[in-house]
Design a protein around this motif. Structure first.
Motif, PDB file in Angstrom:
ATOM      1  N   GLY A 503       7.414  67.905-134.703  1.00 29.18           N
ATOM      2  CA  GLY A 503       7.793  68.814-133.687  1.00 29.18           C
ATOM      3  C   GLY A 503       9.284  68.737-133.272  1.00 29.18           C
ATOM      4  N   ASN A 504       9.310  69.165-131.683  1.00 29.40           N
ATOM      5  CA  ASN A 504      10.653  69.123-131.330  1.00 29.40           C
ATOM      6  C   ASN A 504      10.965  68.068-130.336  1.00 29.40           C
ATOM      7  N   VAL A 505      12.039  67.411-129.897  1.00 25.81           N
ATOM      8  CA  VAL A 505      12.192  66.080-129.109  1.00 25.81           C
ATOM      9  C   VAL A 505      13.471  66.770-128.111  1.00 25.81           C
ATOM     10  N   ASP A 506      13.627  66.147-126.990  1.00 26.24           N
ATOM     11  CA  ASP A 506      14.597  66.272-126.082  1.00 26.24           C
ATOM     12  C   ASP A 506      15.364  65.046-126.226  1.00 26.24           C
ATOM     13  N   VAL A 507      16.656  64.947-126.278  1.00 29.91           N
ATOM     14  CA  VAL A 507      17.309  63.794-126.658  1.00 29.91           C
ATOM     15  C   VAL A 507      18.352  63.988-125.567  1.00 29.91           C
ATOM     16  N   LEU A 508      18.854  62.512-124.879  1.00 31.59           N
ATOM     17  CA  LEU A 508      19.788  62.424-124.140  1.00 31.59           C
ATOM     18  C   LEU A 508      20.768  61.448-124.781  1.00 31.59           C
ATOM     19  N   TRP A 509      21.907  61.505-125.369  1.00 34.06           N
ATOM     20  CA  TRP A 509      22.747  60.608-126.122  1.00 34.06           C
ATOM     21  C   TRP A 509      23.765  59.982-125.336  1.00 34.06           C
ATOM     22  N   ILE A 510      23.769  58.812-125.108  1.00 36.01           N
ATOM     23  CA  ILE A 510      24.606  57.771-124.438  1.00 36.01           C
ATOM     24  C   ILE A 510      25.573  56.965-125.444  1.00 36.01           C
ATOM     25  N   TYR A 511      26.708  57.327-125.365  1.00 35.92           N
ATOM     26  CA  TYR A 511      27.509  56.815-126.638  1.00 35.92           C
ATOM     27  C   TYR A 511      28.663  55.773-125.827  1.00 35.92           C
ATOM     28  N   ASN A 512      28.501  54.567-126.258  1.00 39.42           N
ATOM     29  CA  ASN A 512      29.312  53.579-125.713  1.00 39.42           C
ATOM     30  C   ASN A 512      30.797  53.976-125.785  1.00 39.42           C
ATOM     31  N   ASN A 513      31.635  54.310-124.875  1.00 35.72           N
ATOM     32  CA  ASN A 513      32.918  54.638-124.918  1.00 35.72           C
ATOM     33  C   ASN A 513      33.329  54.514-123.680  1.00 35.72           C
ATOM     34  N   TYR A 514      34.745  54.036-123.754  1.00 34.04           N
ATOM     35  CA  TYR A 514      35.774  53.647-122.370  1.00 34.04           C
ATOM     36  C   TYR A 514      35.601  54.768-121.429  1.00 34.04           C
ATOM     37  N   ALA A 515      35.600  54.490-120.254  1.00 34.58           N
ATOM     38  CA  ALA A 515      35.588  55.506-119.006  1.00 34.58           C
ATOM     39  C   ALA A 515      36.508  54.896-117.960  1.00 34.58           C
ATOM     40  N   SER A 516      37.429  55.472-117.886  1.00 30.92           N
ATOM     41  CA  SER A 516      38.610  54.853-116.937  1.00 30.92           C
ATOM     42  C   SER A 516      38.070  55.108-115.414  1.00 30.92           C
ATOM     43  N   ASP A 517      37.112  56.070-115.342  1.00 31.22           N
ATOM     44  CA  ASP A 517      36.588  56.318-113.788  1.00 31.22           C
ATOM     45  C   ASP A 517      36.050  54.873-113.185  1.00 31.22           C
TER      46      ASP A 517
END
Length: 587
Positions: A503-517
């Protein structure tokens, strides 16, 4: 070493999936060694810091599917008897509270101490004490235990999740765990101890013979792979999932006339046992050595078996020459000795007895196991195969940053995208790296050494380009968290993992990447720390070199500052996207 006879339940097809809960929320923790452990630790801390439905967001997670370094974290979190999560995990420190004098603060019982144990000298020392460098040089058969011993002694033992001794001698020397692992004491009493008749030893088992998943913590799915031919580097891989209920695989792989089919799992304590006979849904097995957390965790992270094993076997060659056990002690002889060891690198692969479930001609066979990330490094394959979760947060704790320019074409997609880690395209049926500036789909013309990666596809190819586009836009030039939400992704059938009609799924992708904030918020409290992070990312030897994308192989021995910096960064990311997680989990 004597064998004991047991009866165990077998679960055919997908009858060994994770328990179904109303929320169906899942969390994937990717591989990546100590970086993955540190980032994943922060993600758990972040989820724990956010209130939800009378508890925390962490309490709302039903399943955690993990790979490699993510499994180091998941195994300890799931099975540790430490009930104080502020001690076991740590607490969230907002960036405006961080400074040079507290960035390395880890609680006394924190899982974050594990990477500091993994220095190469420390690993060599424990291997020499437990196995012996002389034995490693003399007996190739014992080399398969190098990595499991390291995992047991340095990763799990500090959290009371490995008690074992070395038994045997010569080619039969091996670590002997004292405990199996299972879901809970009541489950063990009902599903393990109560089985068996005359001549079996089930009734003699007690709670002292098991590690149990702790009540209230997510159901762990720990991923590894069977190598069809463990002596070949690009051998086809069959995904294996290890859970507190069962360990096994559902799928088929084949190559050059050789094939392997298995259709289910066996109660976790009986995995790697010796098959004797089967009646209906029960199997009689002989167990000489207890299958424990040391085994599933070391197989899930078997990437390190070779890179660490090579260093250990080289040291073993030097040691043996010093003892006068090699043919000569001159330089050319050492090179020959070292080369001889390196020609047999397959001996470093973790190997266990395996028998397939649900097939007519079951047989015991020595089988090699590969790192879970050798096929799917995100944990998604295991999550989709072994659970019914429909809302999934994928924490992809990458070594490779997202590209800084959108200069890559995508076959079948009108816009250009940034380069992304090789682990992501294959989930959508694309080859791992661009070919002449274009991401291209797997096809009959795909190089043969990449064929085995076709087994990783779980989503339609049309979703790949938009996902990378969304991640790039969210990053905002490495200023903000690299996060993207994909709704109603259709899960493709996958015969290699037994995924069908998902079936279907909802996915929230969190990618390890630099964030200057995040660094800029630190600057409000500590200009010195903010500067050291920003500049240190490019300075070899700095605590923050490569931050947050620490090298998987070269930066395994992270110190407390490196661990906590990445953990607090990812805890901040989770807090930044908490509204998106809350919305997804309450739909």
């Amino acid at each position: 070493m004597s064998q004991k006879k047991y009866t165990a339940q077998v679960y055919k097809a997908n009858n060994w999936n994770a328990p179904t809960n109303e929320s169906n929320n899942g969390l994937c923790l990717s591989g990546g060694g100590s970086r993955a452990l540190s980032a994943g630790l922060g993600q758990l801390i972040g989820l724990k810091s956010i209130n939800h439905s009378g508890g925390s967001l962490l309490d709302s997670i039903d399943c955690i599917s993990s790979v490699s370094g993510g499994t180091w974290l998941t195994s300890i979190y799931s099975f540790s008897e430490n009930q104080n999560l502020d001690d076991l995990l740590g607490t969230y420190s907002p960036p405006n509270t961080l400074a040079e004098n507290n960035i390395g603060d880890l609680s006394g019982g924190s899982i974050g101490h594990a990477p500091s144990q993994l220095s190469y000298t420390g690993m060599l020392d424990v291997v020499h004490k437990k196995i012996g460098l002389r034995n490693i040089y003399k007996y190739p058969e014992v080399r398969k235990w190098i990595w499991p011993v390291i995992v047991g002694e340095l990763v799990l033992k500090p959290y009371n999740l490995y008690q074992g001794v070395m038994e045997g001698s010569g080619t039969s020397l091996m670590p002997m765990p004292k405990r199996f692992f299972s879901l809970s004491e009541p489950y063990m009493e009902q599903h393990i101890k109560s089985l068996g008749g005359s001549g079996t030893n089930n009734k003699d088992l007690s709670k002292e013979d098991f590690y149990f998943r702790q009540v209230g913590r997510a159901f762990p799915i720990m991923n590894t792979n069977i190598k069809l031919d463990y002596q070949q580097s690009n051998s086809p891989l069959l995904p294996v999932q290890g859970t507190p209920i069962a360990v096994g695989a559902t799928g088929t792989i084949q190559n050059k006339g050789e094939s392997l089919t298995t259709d289910g799992g066996v109660e976790s304590f009986a995995f790697t046992s010796s098959w004797q006979s089967q009646s209906s849904d029960e199997v009689t097995v002989n167990i000489e050595r207890r299958y424990s957390l040391i085994d599933i965790v070391s197989c899930s992270s078997a990437f390190f078996a070779q890179i660490v094993g090579e260093k250990v076997t080289t040291a073993a060659a030097i040691y043996s020459m010093a003892l006068g056990e090699s043919n000569d002690s001159n330089e050319s002889s050492f090179k020959d000795t070292e080369e001889g060891v390196r020609k047999n690198l397959s001996s470093l692969v973790p190997q266990y007895n395996f028998w397939p479930v649900g097939v007519t001609n079951t047989k015991n066979q020595n089988t090699g196991f590969a790192d879970g990330g050798n096929l799917d490094n995100t944990g998604l394959l295991g999550m989709l195969a072994r659970s019914k979760t429909t809302q999934i947060v994928v924490c992809y704790n990458a070594e490779t940053p997202l590209g800084k320019e959108e200069d890559i074409s995508v076959e079948g997609y009108a816009e250009t995208v940034a380069t992304i880690s090789t682990d992501i395209p294959i989930l959508f049926g694309y080859q791992p790296k661009p070919v002449n500036g274009t991401y291209v789909k797997f096809s009959d013309s795909t190089p043969s050494d990449l064929d085995y990666l076709k087994a990783a596809q779980v989503f339609d190819s049309s979703e790949f380009g938009p996902l990378v586009k969304s991640l790039f836009e969210a990053s905002n030039g490495q200023k903000s968290p690299t996060v993207a939400s994909t709704k109603k992704l259709n899960v493709c059938d996958n015969a290699f993992a037994g995924i069908c009609d998902r079936g279907n799924v909802d996915v929230l992708w969190i990618y390890n990447n630099y964030a200057s904030d995040w660094v800029n918020e630190i600057k409000n409290n500590s200009w010195e720390l903010a500067y050291n992070i920003k500049a240190g990312r490019y300075i070899p030897g700095s605590d923050f070199y490569n931050f947050p994308n620490y090298s998987t192989g070269l930066q395994i021995n992270l110190n407390a500052t490196q661990v906590n910096a990445l953990a607090q960064f990812q805890a901040w990311v989770i807090n930044q996207v908490s509204d998106q997680i809350l919305e997804m989990f309450t739909e």
